[in-house]
Design a protein around this motif. Structure first.
Motif: not given
Length: 279
Positions: A65-80
Motif C-alpha cells: 500500500r502506498e497512500g490510498r493506492s494498492l500496488l502489485y508486483r510479481v514475486d520472481m522467487d516464486e515464479a522461478g
C-alpha cells in the motif's frame, strides 16, 4: 505432489489471470497500481480484485500500500520456483527433455560475449522518448552498441520539439525516423540483445516475445509529447525526458556486461530500474 505448485498452476490456468501475471512479469521490478492493471487487461475493478486475490493466494504476486493506492508486483522467487518445479518434476530434472528450455537455460549460465550488442528502445509513437534512447546510446557508447528504436503505434514523423532538443545537444538527427516494431520482428531483422520500454503504454501492451529472448528493462517516463502549457513548459518536459534517459543510459553502459551471465545482468538491470525510479 507439491500443493503450492498445484495452486500456482491452477491460478494461471485462466486466460485473464495469466494475462495479468504476464503483464506484471513484463513490468518487473515495478509495483503497478490496481487501477492501471484494470485498464490494461480491460476488466471491472471487482473482477480484477478476484484475479489478484487468486494470484496472491498462490504466492505469485505481492501487494503493498502506498497512500490510498494498492500496488502489485510479481514475486520472481516464486515464479522461478514454479519453473524449477516443472523442470525438476515434469522433466525429471532434465531440461533437455523439455524443449525449448535447453537454449534458455544455457543462456542463463553463460557470460555475455565481448562483442557489439544490439539494443532496441520501444514506446508507442516512436517520436520522442525512444528516439532519445536510440540517439543517446549511439552517441554515448556507439562502439559497443548498435542502437535502434521503434513504436507500437508510430507517428508519421518525429516530434519537432524532440528534433529541436537533439539538434541543440549536438546530436546527428539524419539517421532518425519513426519506425514500427514490426520492422524488427521478421526473419531478417537484427537479433536484439537488449530491449527497453520507455513508456507505460508500451510496457502494458502484449508486446511479442523477441527471438532469442533479449534482456529487457522497463524505464517508464512521462510522455513529453502530451505536455501542456507554454512552449517553454513543453520544452522543459522534453528536457526532463532527455536528462532522465541520459542518466539511465550512462548507468547501463557502465555495467561490466561482458563479465556477467544473463541472469546476473538481468538482475543488475532490474536493480538499476528500481534505483533510478527512487531518485
Amino acid at each position: 505432489m507439491d500443493m503450492m505448485r498445484v495452486d500456482q498452476l491452477a491460478a494461471l490456468a485462466h486466460p485473464q489471470r495469466l494475462a495479468l501475471f504476464r503483464l506484471l512479469v513484463r513490468r518487473f521490478p515495478d509495483a503497478v497500481p490496481a487501477g492501471e492493471l484494470a485498464g490494461a487487461i480491460d476488466v471491472r475493478q471487482n473482477t480484477l480484485s478476484s484475479y489478484l486475490s487468486s494470484l496472491r493466494h498462490a504466492g505469485l504476486i505481492t501487494q503493498d500500500r502506498e497512500g490510498r493506492s494498492l500496488l502489485y508486483r510479481v514475486d520472481m522467487d516464486e515464479a522461478g520456483g514454479l519453473m524449477s518445479y516443472l523442470v525438476d518434476d515434469c522433466c525429471r530434472g532434465r531440461p533437455d527433455l523439455c524443449s525449448p528450455l535447453p537454449a534458455q537455460a544455457r543462456k542463463g549460465d553463460t557470460a555475455m560475449s565481448d562483442r557489439k550488442y544490439n539494443a532496441l528502445f520501444i514506446c508507442t509513437g516512436n517520436s520522442a522518448r525512444s528516439i532519445f534512447g536510440e540517439t543517446l546510446l549511439r552517441d554515448v557508447a556507439g562502439d559497443r552498441f548498435t542502437a535502434y528504436s521503434a513504436g507500437t503505434r508510430p507517428q508519421s514523423e518525429l516530434n519537432p520539439f524532440a528534433v529541436e532538443m537533439l539538434r541543440s545537444k549536438g546530436h546527428d538527427i539524419a539517421p532518425l525516423r519513426s519506425k514500427n516494431v514490426s520492422e524488427f520482428q521478421g526473419p531478417d531483422a537484427p537479433v536484439m540483445d537488449f530491449v527497453f520500454t520507455v513508456c507505460d503504454r508500451a510496457a502494458n501492451e502484449d508486446c511479442p516475445a523477441w527471438p532469442g529472448q533479449p534482456i529487457s528493462a522497463h524505464w517508464g517516463l512521462p510522455d513529453p509529447v502530451k505536455a501542456e502549457g507554454t512552449e517553454a513548459e513543453k520544452r522543459l518536459a522534453f528536457q526532463q525526458a532527455y536528462a532522465a534517459l541520459k542518466n539511465r543510459i550512462a548507468a547501463f553502459t557502465a555495467l561490466p556486461i561482458e563479465t556477467l551471465d544473463r541472469t546476473s545482468l538481468q538482475a543488475r538491470l532490474d536493480d538499476l530500474a528500481r534505483d533510478l525510479e527512487d531518485q
